[in-house]
Motif scaffolding. Structure first.
Motif, PDB file in Angstrom:
ATOM      1  N   UNK A 283       0.653  -1.642  -0.215  1.00  0.00           N
ATOM      2  CA  UNK A 283       0.156  -0.089  -0.337  1.00  0.00           C
ATOM      3  C   UNK A 283       1.221   1.208   0.054  1.00  0.00           C
ATOM      4  N   UNK A 284       0.403   2.750  -0.337  1.00  0.00           N
ATOM      5  CA  UNK A 284       0.811   4.004  -0.282  1.00  0.00           C
ATOM      6  C   UNK A 284       1.413   4.117   1.292  1.00  0.00           C
ATOM      7  N   UNK A 285       2.382   4.569   0.760  1.00  0.00           N
ATOM      8  CA  UNK A 285       2.768   5.185   2.310  1.00  0.00           C
ATOM      9  C   UNK A 285       2.377   6.864   2.837  1.00  0.00           C
ATOM     10  N   UNK A 286       1.669   6.961   3.762  1.00  0.00           N
ATOM     11  CA  UNK A 286       0.635   8.008   4.405  1.00  0.00           C
ATOM     12  C   UNK A 286       0.465   7.961   5.327  1.00  0.00           C
ATOM     13  N   UNK A 287       0.974   9.837   5.918  1.00  0.00           N
ATOM     14  CA  UNK A 287       0.738  10.032   7.270  1.00  0.00           C
ATOM     15  C   UNK A 287      -1.179   9.724   7.944  1.00  0.00           C
ATOM     16  N   UNK A 288      -0.464   9.277   8.721  1.00  0.00           N
ATOM     17  CA  UNK A 288      -1.882   8.939   9.672  1.00  0.00           C
ATOM     18  C   UNK A 288      -2.775  10.742   9.440  1.00  0.00           C
ATOM     19  N   UNK A 289      -3.524  10.913   9.705  1.00  0.00           N
ATOM     20  CA  UNK A 289      -3.835  12.250   9.510  1.00  0.00           C
ATOM     21  C   UNK A 289      -4.387  12.526  11.348  1.00  0.00           C
ATOM     22  N   UNK A 290      -4.505  13.742  11.800  1.00  0.00           N
ATOM     23  CA  UNK A 290      -4.580  13.977  13.049  1.00  0.00           C
ATOM     24  C   UNK A 290      -6.066  14.090  13.036  1.00  0.00           C
ATOM     25  N   UNK A 291      -6.349  13.285  14.422  1.00  0.00           N
ATOM     26  CA  UNK A 291      -7.593  13.348  14.889  1.00  0.00           C
ATOM     27  C   UNK A 291      -8.265  14.107  14.499  1.00  0.00           C
ATOM     28  N   UNK A 292      -9.718  15.191  14.997  1.00  0.00           N
ATOM     29  CA  UNK A 292     -10.029  15.964  15.235  1.00  0.00           C
ATOM     30  C   UNK A 292     -10.048  16.170  16.932  1.00  0.00           C
ATOM     31  N   UNK A 293     -10.342  17.316  17.515  1.00  0.00           N
ATOM     32  CA  UNK A 293     -10.207  17.132  19.183  1.00  0.00           C
ATOM     33  C   UNK A 293     -11.608  17.393  19.624  1.00  0.00           C
ATOM     34  N   UNK A 294     -11.813  15.897  20.285  1.00  0.00           N
ATOM     35  CA  UNK A 294     -12.713  15.570  21.249  1.00  0.00           C
ATOM     36  C   UNK A 294     -13.269  17.432  21.445  1.00  0.00           C
ATOM     37  N   UNK A 295     -13.074  17.932  21.793  1.00  0.00           N
ATOM     38  CA  UNK A 295     -13.741  19.093  22.207  1.00  0.00           C
ATOM     39  C   UNK A 295     -14.251  19.805  20.936  1.00  0.00           C
ATOM     40  N   UNK A 296     -14.103  19.567  19.674  1.00  0.00           N
ATOM     41  CA  UNK A 296     -14.521  20.683  18.442  1.00  0.00           C
ATOM     42  C   UNK A 296     -15.603  20.334  18.662  1.00  0.00           C
ATOM     43  N   UNK A 297     -16.940  20.650  17.973  1.00  0.00           N
ATOM     44  CA  UNK A 297     -18.224  21.836  18.774  1.00  0.00           C
ATOM     45  C   UNK A 297     -18.883  19.888  17.280  1.00  0.00           C
ATOM     46  N   UNK A 298     -18.387  19.657  16.734  1.00  0.00           N
ATOM     47  CA  UNK A 298     -18.982  18.299  15.857  1.00  0.00           C
ATOM     48  C   UNK A 298     -19.281  16.918  15.957  1.00  0.00           C
ATOM     49  N   UNK A 299     -17.738  17.439  17.421  1.00  0.00           N
ATOM     50  CA  UNK A 299     -16.739  15.297  17.991  1.00  0.00           C
ATOM     51  C   UNK A 299     -17.742  15.912  18.894  1.00  0.00           C
ATOM     52  N   UNK A 300     -18.429  16.857  20.175  1.00  0.00           N
ATOM     53  CA  UNK A 300     -19.171  16.731  20.904  1.00  0.00           C
ATOM     54  C   UNK A 300     -20.331  16.258  20.581  1.00  0.00           C
ATOM     55  N   UNK A 301     -21.109  17.283  19.453  1.00  0.00           N
ATOM     56  CA  UNK A 301     -22.617  16.638  18.763  1.00  0.00           C
ATOM     57  C   UNK A 301     -22.965  15.907  18.514  1.00  0.00           C
ATOM     58  N   UNK A 302     -21.627  14.341  18.096  1.00  0.00           N
ATOM     59  CA  UNK A 302     -21.579  13.830  17.599  1.00  0.00           C
ATOM     60  C   UNK A 302     -21.544  12.456  18.851  1.00  0.00           C
ATOM     61  N   UNK A 303     -21.035  12.667  19.644  1.00  0.00           N
ATOM     62  CA  UNK A 303     -20.798  11.674  20.854  1.00  0.00           C
ATOM     63  C   UNK A 303     -21.839  11.565  21.357  1.00  0.00           C
ATOM     64  N   UNK A 304     -22.908  12.827  21.348  1.00  0.00           N
ATOM     65  CA  UNK A 304     -24.390  12.966  22.626  1.00  0.00           C
ATOM     66  C   UNK A 304     -24.790  12.055  21.481  1.00  0.00           C
ATOM     67  N   UNK A 305     -25.310  12.146  19.976  1.00  0.00           N
ATOM     68  CA  UNK A 305     -25.779  11.414  19.230  1.00  0.00           C
ATOM     69  C   UNK A 305     -25.553   9.942  18.964  1.00  0.00           C
ATOM     70  N   UNK A 306     -24.197   9.725  18.731  1.00  0.00           N
ATOM     71  CA  UNK A 306     -24.068   7.913  19.119  1.00  0.00           C
ATOM     72  C   UNK A 306     -23.918   6.932  19.972  1.00  0.00           C
ATOM     73  N   UNK A 307     -23.984   8.359  21.387  1.00  0.00           N
ATOM     74  CA  UNK A 307     -24.493   7.200  22.727  1.00  0.00           C
ATOM     75  C   UNK A 307     -26.422   7.427  22.359  1.00  0.00           C
ATOM     76  N   UNK A 308     -26.571   7.997  21.829  1.00  0.00           N
ATOM     77  CA  UNK A 308     -28.270   7.965  21.824  1.00  0.00           C
ATOM     78  C   UNK A 308     -28.692   6.867  20.392  1.00  0.00           C
ATOM     79  N   UNK A 309     -27.999   6.696  19.517  1.00  0.00           N
ATOM     80  CA  UNK A 309     -28.730   6.132  18.086  1.00  0.00           C
ATOM     81  C   UNK A 309     -27.391   4.581  18.201  1.00  0.00           C
ATOM     82  N   UNK A 310     -26.623   4.795  18.520  1.00  0.00           N
ATOM     83  CA  UNK A 310     -25.497   3.913  18.127  1.00  0.00           C
ATOM     84  C   UNK A 310     -24.407   3.017  19.453  1.00  0.00           C
ATOM     85  N   UNK A 311     -24.723   3.080  20.025  1.00  0.00           N
ATOM     86  CA  UNK A 311     -23.682   3.062  20.937  1.00  0.00           C
ATOM     87  C   UNK A 311     -24.918   1.455  21.332  1.00  0.00           C
TER      88      UNK A 311
END
Length: 408
Positions: A283-311
Motif C-alpha cells: 500500500x501507499x506510504x501515508x502519514x496518519x492524519x491528525x484526529x479532530x480534537x474531542x472538544x470540537x463542536x462536531x465531536x461533542x454533538x456527534x458523541x451525544x448522537x452516537x451514545x443515543x443511536x449507535x452505542x
C-alpha cells in the motif's frame, strides 16, 4: 417431471459429448472445472437478473457514462453465444473483442480477464456450452451519444489496456502466485477497488487502494495499516471473504453480493492464497492524519448522537459485536479518505449478505428519517475520529448530496 429430468440429462450429455477436451482430459472434469471458474469470476453478477434464467443477460452495470447491460451468455444461437467458437470466446476474454470483432466496454472486465490462461478459458467455455439455451435478446449498449460510439474504444484501449496472460513471479511462492492470478484475473478485484481516471480506466500506481462506485466505496485492500487491511490477520481476511463478516467489518452493498454469489463458494485454499497475496501488498506510504480534537463542536454533538443511536449495537468503545455489529475502532472503511459508504449506511441502513457459513444476515436501520444533514455529518465525523481513528470531518453538504442521490 421424470420426462423433463431425462430430457435435461440427455441435453447435458449431448453438450458433454460435443466438447473438445484438451490433452485428452475427461470432459466431465473439464466442465466441472469451468463451473468453478464461473463462480470465481462471479459471472452471475452481470449476466443474471434475479428471478430470470441463469446467465441469460440483462444485469445493469452503472458507469459514470451511462448504463450497460450484461450480455446473454447462454448457448442460444440467436440471442446468446450459440454461434460462437472458442476462438471468439478467447478473443473476448483476452482482448475485449466479441464475435465479429466488436470492441467491448471496460465494464466487461477484460482488462482483468486478459490474465486468465487459455486452458482456464477452455474449461469455462466448455461449461458455458452445457447451459440451457435461453432466448433473451439484450441490447447491451445503453449509453447515450457520444459514448455509445464504439470507435472511441480504440483510444480507450490504447490508454488503459495491456493484453497478456498472468506470468508467475519466480521469486514468489506458488501460493502467492495463485492468489495474484485470482485477484488480478477472474476475481477482477481491481475493477471495483482501484481508483479510476477520467476515462474510467485504472489509475496508474493506485492498484487496489480504494474507489467510489455506484454510491459505495470499495475500500483500500492493500496492507496499509490505517486505511487498508494491514491490521487484519490471514484468518480474519479469509473469514471476511468466506462469511462476509469479521471483527472489523460486515460486507454490504456490492461486496455483500459478491460474497453471497461468489466468494463464499471459493475453495479454502484459494481464499488463503488471496489472503497471502493481498497482505503482501504494502500500500501507499501515508502519514496518519491528525484526529479532530474531542472538544470540537462536531465531536461533542456527534458523541451525544452516537451514545443515543449507535452505542447499543456498536458499543461505547466502538468495538461492536463480532459477526453481528462491526467494529468501528480501527476499521479501514471508517478511516477511508472517502466517507461515502459510512454516510450511506447511516442514511439508508444496510443488510449484510447471508452465506452458508453465516446464514443470519444482520441489518442496520436507516436514520435518514430522524437525523438531519448536520447531525449525520457530526456523528460520522465523531466515529471517524474516535478510538484511535483519524479522518477528515464530514460536511453537511456531503450528506445532503448523497441523500439527494439516494432519493433519486
Amino acid at each position: 417431471m421424470k420426462t423433463a429430468a431425462l430430457l435435461g440429462v440427455a441435453l447435458f450429455s449431448l453438450g458433454i459429448a460435443s466438447l473438445h477436451a484438451a490433452d485428452g482430459a475427461d470432459a466431465y472434469e473439464l466442465v466441472e472445472k469451468g463451473r468453478y471458474l464461473a463462480v470465481l469470476g462471479d459471472c452471475t453478477a452481470c449476466h443474471t437478473v434475479p428471478g430470470k434464467p441463469f446467465l441469460a443477460g440483462g444485469g445493469a452495470v452503472e458507469t459514470p457514462f451511462g448504463i450497460l447491460l450484461g450480455a446473454n451468455i447462454t448457448p442460444d444461437r440467436n440471442t446468446g453465444i450459440g454461434k460462437w467458437r472458442f476462438e471468439d470466446f478467447q478473443a473476448t476474454m483476452s482482448r475485449g473483442h466479441a464475435r465479429g470483432g466488436k470492441r467491448l466496454y471496460g465494464a466487461m472486465p477484460f482488462t482483468a480477464y486478459t490474465k486468465v490462461s487459455e486452458a482456464d478459458n477452455r474449461a469455462l467455455w466448455a461449461y458455458l456450452r452445457t447451459l440451457d439455451p435461453v432466448e433473451n435478446p439484450v441490447q447491451t449498449n445503453q449509453l447515450p451519444f457520444p459514448f455509445n460510439i464504439r470507435l472511441s474504444l480504440l483510444a480507450w484501449n490504447w490508454l488503459n489496456f495491456e493484453q497478456g496472460e498472468y506470468q508467475p513471479d519466480p521469486q514468489r511462492s506458488e501460493q502467492w502466485n495463485r492468489g495474484a492470478y485470482l485477484v488480478q484475473g477472474l476475481g477482477h478485484c481491481g475493477t471495483c477497488h482501484t481508483p479510476k481516471n477520467l476515462l474510467g480506466g485504472d489509475q496508474a500506481g493506485q492498484y487496489l487502494r480504494g474507489a467510489n462506485l455506484q454510491g459505495w466505496v470499495a475500500p483500500n485492500i492493500t496492507a496499509n495499516a490505517h486505511q487498508g487491511i494491514g491490521k487484519w490477520s490471514d484468518e480474519e481476511l479469509i473469514q471476511y471473504l468466506k462469511t462476509g463478516a469479521n471483527r472489523y467489518d460486515i460486507a454490504s452493498g456490492p461486496m455483500a453480493e459478491a460474497v453471497e454469489h461468489s466468494l463464499q463458494h471459493w475453495r479454502d485454499a484459494d481464499l488463503r492464497a488471496v489472503a497471502v497475496y493481498l497482505r503482501s501488498l504494502g500500500g501507499e506510504r501515508s502519514d496518519k492524519p491528525t484526529a479532530l480534537p474531542a472538544d470540537a463542536p462536531a465531536m461533542r454533538t456527534g458523541a451525544a448522537i452516537y451514545s443515543d443511536r449507535c452505542a447499543a449495537c456498536h458499543i461505547g468503545s466502538g468495538e461492536g459485536i463480532e459477526q453481528l455489529f462491526p467494529k468501528l475502532a480501527g476499521a479501514p472503511l471508517v478511516n477511508a479518505s472517502d466517507p461515502t459508504s459510512l454516510i450511506r449506511v447511516v442514511l439508508a441502513g444496510s443488510r449484510a449478505g447471508a452465506t452458508d457459513a453465516a446464514p443470519t444476515a444482520p441489518a442496520m436501520p436507516s436514520f435518514a428519517w430522524n437525523l438531519d444533514d448536520r447531525q449525520v455529518a457530526d456523528v460520522v465525523s465523531y466515529i471517524r475520529n474516535s478510538w484511535g481513528n483519524a479522518a477528515a470531518a464530514v460536511s453537511p453538504g456531503e450528506v445532503a448530496k448523497l441523500r439527494q442521490s439516494l432519493a433519486e
